[in-house]
Write a protein that holds these residues in place. Structure first.
Motif, PDB file in Angstrom:
ATOM      1  N   TRP A  25      -6.643   6.447  -3.566  1.00  0.00           N
ATOM      2  CA  TRP A  25      -5.889   6.158  -2.235  1.00  0.00           C
ATOM      3  C   TRP A  25      -5.120   4.993  -2.151  1.00  0.00           C
ATOM      4  O   TRP A  25      -4.521   4.560  -0.998  1.00  0.00           O
ATOM      5  CB  TRP A  25      -7.215   5.665  -1.311  1.00  0.00           C
ATOM      6  N   GLY A  26      -4.522   4.518  -3.618  1.00  0.00           N
ATOM      7  CA  GLY A  26      -3.623   3.523  -3.548  1.00  0.00           C
ATOM      8  C   GLY A  26      -4.326   2.506  -4.306  1.00  0.00           C
ATOM      9  O   GLY A  26      -5.019   2.980  -5.285  1.00  0.00           O
ATOM     10  N   PRO A  45      -4.288   1.436  -9.944  1.00  0.00           N
ATOM     11  CA  PRO A  45      -4.165   2.428  -9.032  1.00  0.00           C
ATOM     12  C   PRO A  45      -5.287   3.296  -8.996  1.00  0.00           C
ATOM     13  O   PRO A  45      -5.806   3.740 -10.079  1.00  0.00           O
ATOM     14  CB  PRO A  45      -2.867   3.366  -9.511  1.00  0.00           C
TER      15      PRO A  45
END
Length: 127
Positions: free
Chosen positions: A104-105, A101
């Motif tokens: 931003w993802g 992770p």
């Protein structure tokens, strides 16, 4: 997601971009997705850089003070076809990407040969 596509799938996508003239979004995503494949060989690296350069030249041609958009598009498509021709023989090869992770993802950066991510930005699971 273009980053998880195989070399052959990316080759198909590069060839299909010719059916949607001036699609800068698709060119940008394909540029990002093919960068890591450029490390596979000098010829592939050169083809990827030429595609990236042609994509940027096309983008600049679309600006109000730009140039011949149709010529820039043709050059981008020529570079896309060349890159596709070199990617296709790699078939089902994929670029291993970091799934840790980030802000931003999933990070998404290509992993090194040793399977490590060298993100300079860092991951959320790092101290």
């Amino acid at each position: 997601m273009t980053l998880s596509m195989t070399a052959a799938q990316l080759a198909d996508a590069l060839e299909r971009t010719g059916h949607a003239p001036h699609n800068t979004g698709a060119l940008s995503m394909l540029d990002e997705a093919t960068i890591a494949f450029g490390a596979k060989s000098a010829e592939l690296g050169e083809a990827q850089r030429r595609f990236a350069d042609a994509r940027i030249a096309h983008l600049h041609a679309l600006a109000p003070s730009g140039g011949d958009t149709d010529d820039a598009w043709r050059q981008a498509m020529q570079a896309a076809r060349r890159l596709a021709a070199l990617l296709r023989p790699l078939g089902d090869a994929r670029i291993a990407r970091c799934t840790r992770p980030a802000g931003w993802g999933p990070c998404g950066l290509p992993l090194d040969e040793d399977g490590e991510c060298r993100s300079a930005i860092g991951h959320l699971d790092t101290p």
